[in-house]
Write a protein that holds these residues in place. Sequence first.
Motif, PDB file in Angstrom:
ATOM      1  N   PRO A 279      14.365  -9.170   3.452  1.00 12.56           N
ATOM      2  CA  PRO A 279      13.301  -8.994   4.444  1.00 12.56           C
ATOM      3  C   PRO A 279      12.568  -7.665   4.270  1.00 12.56           C
ATOM      4  N   ASN A 280      11.269  -7.670   4.556  1.00 16.58           N
ATOM      5  CA  ASN A 280      10.488  -6.437   4.547  1.00 16.58           C
ATOM      6  C   ASN A 280      10.927  -5.537   5.703  1.00 16.58           C
ATOM      7  N   PHE A 281      10.518  -4.282   5.644  1.00 17.26           N
ATOM      8  CA  PHE A 281      10.798  -3.339   6.725  1.00 17.26           C
ATOM      9  C   PHE A 281       9.549  -2.510   6.992  1.00 17.26           C
ATOM     10  N   ASP A 282       9.491  -1.888   8.171  1.00 16.53           N
ATOM     11  CA  ASP A 282       8.354  -1.050   8.559  1.00 16.53           C
ATOM     12  C   ASP A 282       8.699   0.429   8.450  1.00 16.53           C
ATOM     13  N   LEU A 283       7.715   1.213   8.018  1.00 10.78           N
ATOM     14  CA  LEU A 283       7.809   2.673   8.098  1.00 10.78           C
ATOM     15  C   LEU A 283       7.012   3.101   9.327  1.00 10.78           C
ATOM     16  N   ASN A 284       7.664   3.866  10.208  1.00 11.67           N
ATOM     17  CA  ASN A 284       7.045   4.258  11.477  1.00 11.67           C
ATOM     18  C   ASN A 284       6.826   5.760  11.564  1.00 11.67           C
ATOM     19  N   MET A 285       5.798   6.136  12.313  1.00 15.59           N
ATOM     20  CA  MET A 285       5.552   7.524  12.678  1.00 15.59           C
ATOM     21  C   MET A 285       5.684   7.633  14.189  1.00 15.59           C
TER      22      MET A 285
END
Length: 319
Positions: A279-285
């Motif tokens: 699965p893909n993942f998100d990079l968050n700020m």
Amino acid sequence: MNLSRIDLNLLVYFDVLLRERSVTKAANHLGITQPAMSNGLKRLRDLFSDPLLVRTSEGMSATARALELQPLVRSALVQIDRAVQPKDDFDPAHSKRVFRIMASDYAESTLIPGLLKRVRKRAPDLILDVLTPSDVTFLDVEQGRVDMAINRFDKIPQSFHQRVLWSDSFSCLLSVHNPLVFDFTLENYLQARHIWVSKTGFGVGVGVNPKDVQKLGWVDEALAKLDQKRRISVFTRHYQVAMLLSSQPDLIATLPSRAAELMRHNPDVVIKPPPFPIPNFDLNMAWSPLLQNNPDHRWLRNQISKVVDANEPEIRERD
């Protein structure tokens, strides 16, 4: 109650005391003496007719009244901070401000170089202080001591503002001399030796238990869904190390694709799609509500958005 007779500094004292749960730590944070902080707590108790903090076997604990007041006082301080912010726009060309950014090794490799290049053209005297997750706590971010955190978060305080910078997939790095280059099947992938890399959360890291699949991350969880397990020979917390080690003829590194792409010009390695779905993942700020309306902080967030926009046209922001 006559509001004109209330010292607004007491609300700041209250906010810090409830976060630190310690008179000494609160005094150090505000740069005042411990007796002054103790006096502030006494005045707060008189103001609210409640002890607010009481000593227990686990240290100082907040009363029910204090917990009820905490979000109200926090909201009031945010509104006051917004009201007193200068209207003038941030002048990056003459600023010598230090921005402290907590960035995971992955974010530091894939985002920070582009951000630094853009910032140096527009704010040559501005300084970026890039911290690791082990250097920072959520409290540091919440109180504005760290400007923002860029990472993959499982949990984050609800008060934080955050933005999804991008979504990333996974790729495999292996040596051009690895015999699996021409027969990269799941069966051969499982028989090979692997490099594990991760360190996404806050706080000091600890050793990894290879048998604890649930704590090994997305790659191993994806394999577990297939009732499979890879043979990990090296555990590291640095993507750059994993990328370098992947040039050895018997090792495979399965990394986020943006990190793997940094090696696309290296003649010693090749990039392959994983032979199984991950699965893909998100990079968050994420950043504190205290800094949401700060002009220079808004400027930096905009610069980060511009860097991301070069490759990702859609950015989602949620408060």
